[in-house]
Write a protein that holds these residues in place. Sequence first.
Motif, PDB file in Angstrom:
ATOM      1  N   GLU A  74      17.908 -27.995   3.871  1.00  0.00           N
ATOM      2  CA  GLU A  74      17.109 -27.139   4.753  1.00  0.00           C
ATOM      3  C   GLU A  74      17.682 -25.727   4.732  1.00  0.00           C
ATOM      4  N   THR A  75      16.806 -24.750   4.898  1.00  0.00           N
ATOM      5  CA  THR A  75      17.258 -23.383   5.078  1.00  0.00           C
ATOM      6  C   THR A  75      17.663 -23.199   6.534  1.00  0.00           C
ATOM      7  N   GLU A  76      18.207 -22.040   6.837  1.00  0.00           N
ATOM      8  CA  GLU A  76      18.675 -21.788   8.206  1.00  0.00           C
ATOM      9  C   GLU A  76      17.517 -21.799   9.194  1.00  0.00           C
ATOM     10  N   GLU A  77      16.377 -21.230   8.814  1.00  0.00           N
ATOM     11  CA  GLU A  77      15.217 -21.199   9.712  1.00  0.00           C
ATOM     12  C   GLU A  77      14.690 -22.606   9.973  1.00  0.00           C
ATOM     13  N   MET A  78      14.637 -23.408   8.920  1.00  0.00           N
ATOM     14  CA  MET A  78      14.142 -24.774   9.074  1.00  0.00           C
ATOM     15  C   MET A  78      15.087 -25.597   9.939  1.00  0.00           C
ATOM     16  N   TYR A  79      16.385 -25.411   9.756  1.00  0.00           N
ATOM     17  CA  TYR A  79      17.371 -26.150  10.542  1.00  0.00           C
ATOM     18  C   TYR A  79      17.261 -25.769  12.015  1.00  0.00           C
ATOM     19  N   ASN A  80      17.155 -24.465  12.298  1.00  0.00           N
ATOM     20  CA  ASN A  80      17.037 -24.015  13.687  1.00  0.00           C
ATOM     21  C   ASN A  80      15.747 -24.527  14.328  1.00  0.00           C
ATOM     22  N   ALA A  81      14.657 -24.537  13.575  1.00  0.00           N
ATOM     23  CA  ALA A  81      13.391 -25.044  14.122  1.00  0.00           C
ATOM     24  C   ALA A  81      13.492 -26.534  14.423  1.00  0.00           C
ATOM     25  N   ARG A  82      14.150 -27.292  13.542  1.00  0.00           N
ATOM     26  CA  ARG A  82      14.303 -28.729  13.779  1.00  0.00           C
ATOM     27  C   ARG A  82      15.183 -28.999  14.990  1.00  0.00           C
ATOM     28  N   LYS A  83      16.274 -28.245  15.130  1.00  0.00           N
ATOM     29  CA  LYS A  83      17.163 -28.428  16.274  1.00  0.00           C
ATOM     30  C   LYS A  83      16.474 -28.044  17.580  1.00  0.00           C
ATOM     31  N   GLN A  84      15.654 -26.995  17.542  1.00  0.00           N
ATOM     32  CA  GLN A  84      14.926 -26.591  18.746  1.00  0.00           C
ATOM     33  C   GLN A  84      13.902 -27.651  19.140  1.00  0.00           C
ATOM     34  N   ALA A  85      13.216 -28.224  18.159  1.00  0.00           N
ATOM     35  CA  ALA A  85      12.250 -29.281  18.458  1.00  0.00           C
ATOM     36  C   ALA A  85      12.946 -30.507  19.037  1.00  0.00           C
ATOM     37  N   GLU A  86      14.126 -30.846  18.515  1.00  0.00           N
ATOM     38  CA  GLU A  86      14.880 -31.978  19.063  1.00  0.00           C
ATOM     39  C   GLU A  86      15.323 -31.693  20.493  1.00  0.00           C
ATOM     40  N   ALA A  87      15.738 -30.454  20.761  1.00  0.00           N
ATOM     41  CA  ALA A  87      16.173 -30.094  22.113  1.00  0.00           C
ATOM     42  C   ALA A  87      15.005 -30.162  23.092  1.00  0.00           C
ATOM     43  N   GLU A  88      13.826 -29.717  22.661  1.00  0.00           N
ATOM     44  CA  GLU A  88      12.653 -29.792  23.539  1.00  0.00           C
ATOM     45  C   GLU A  88      12.263 -31.236  23.809  1.00  0.00           C
ATOM     46  N   ARG A  89      12.404 -32.091  22.813  1.00  0.00           N
ATOM     47  CA  ARG A  89      12.057 -33.494  22.985  1.00  0.00           C
ATOM     48  C   ARG A  89      13.036 -34.199  23.929  1.00  0.00           C
ATOM     49  N   ARG A  90      14.294 -33.770  23.908  1.00  0.00           N
ATOM     50  CA  ARG A  90      15.309 -34.397  24.755  1.00  0.00           C
ATOM     51  C   ARG A  90      15.485 -33.709  26.101  1.00  0.00           C
ATOM     52  N   ALA A  91      14.750 -32.632  26.345  1.00  0.00           N
ATOM     53  CA  ALA A  91      14.898 -31.884  27.598  1.00  0.00           C
ATOM     54  C   ALA A  91      14.487 -32.748  28.781  1.00  0.00           C
ATOM     55  N   PRO A  92      15.173 -32.581  29.907  1.00  0.00           N
ATOM     56  CA  PRO A  92      14.790 -33.380  31.084  1.00  0.00           C
ATOM     57  C   PRO A  92      13.406 -32.982  31.575  1.00  0.00           C
ATOM     58  N   ARG A  93      12.648 -33.968  31.939  1.00  0.00           N
ATOM     59  CA  ARG A  93      11.298 -33.724  32.437  1.00  0.00           C
ATOM     60  C   ARG A  93      11.317 -33.727  33.956  1.00  0.00           C
ATOM     61  N   PRO A  94      10.344 -33.095  34.599  1.00  0.00           N
ATOM     62  CA  PRO A  94      10.332 -33.103  36.057  1.00  0.00           C
ATOM     63  C   PRO A  94      10.143 -34.525  36.583  1.00  0.00           C
ATOM     64  N   PRO A  95      10.773 -34.830  37.702  1.00  0.00           N
ATOM     65  CA  PRO A  95      10.678 -36.205  38.208  1.00  0.00           C
ATOM     66  C   PRO A  95       9.283 -36.533  38.707  1.00  0.00           C
ATOM     67  N   LEU A  96       8.930 -37.795  38.598  1.00  0.00           N
ATOM     68  CA  LEU A  96       7.659 -38.263  39.135  1.00  0.00           C
ATOM     69  C   LEU A  96       7.832 -38.523  40.618  1.00  0.00           C
ATOM     70  N   VAL A  97       6.916 -38.023  41.419  1.00  0.00           N
ATOM     71  CA  VAL A  97       6.970 -38.224  42.861  1.00  0.00           C
ATOM     72  C   VAL A  97       5.960 -39.304  43.195  1.00  0.00           C
ATOM     73  N   VAL A  98       6.448 -40.405  43.738  1.00  0.00           N
ATOM     74  CA  VAL A  98       5.590 -41.519  44.105  1.00  0.00           C
ATOM     75  C   VAL A  98       5.630 -41.655  45.610  1.00  0.00           C
ATOM     76  N   SER A  99       4.479 -41.584  46.215  1.00  0.00           N
ATOM     77  CA  SER A  99       4.389 -41.718  47.667  1.00  0.00           C
ATOM     78  C   SER A  99       3.995 -43.158  47.991  1.00  0.00           C
ATOM     79  N   HIS A 100       4.800 -43.806  48.814  1.00  0.00           N
ATOM     80  CA  HIS A 100       4.530 -45.181  49.189  1.00  0.00           C
ATOM     81  C   HIS A 100       3.852 -45.281  50.556  1.00  0.00           C
TER      82      HIS A 100
END
Length: 122
Positions: A74-100
């Motif tokens: 991979e070139t540097e641009e491709m490597y950075n794009a792949r790492k950024q996509a992996e970081a976005e996929r692993r980023a914490p998502r907002p919690p689900l609020v369930v009202s009982h």
Amino acid sequence: MSGSAFNAFKSRVPVAWSPRLYITLVRGLPGTRRLHRRTLEAMRLRRCHRTVEHRTTPSLLGMLTQVKRLVAVETEEMYNARKQAEAERRAPRPPLVVSHQPQPPAPKPAAAAAVGVATTAQ
């Protein structure tokens, strides 16, 4: 086997010249030739799915030609794009609020209530 990680890596072939190349070992070493294993060792690739960074030199390009079926480049641009996509996929998502708490039933419109009574009376 078109959905394998190996084919996903192989689809990322460097398009333009880059001063730095990121090389990832995507195939295992058992069963390979001793010459190929020594070439990978010279490039500091000892385990699968490990990535190393090298300057682009003629000797490195010759080594890559020798072990091209075992690595992904991979070139540097491709490597950075792949790492950024992996970081976005692993980023914490907002919690689900369930009202009982029980929700009060929504009031029915008068016309729908009359139709419902008429169908139940039949």
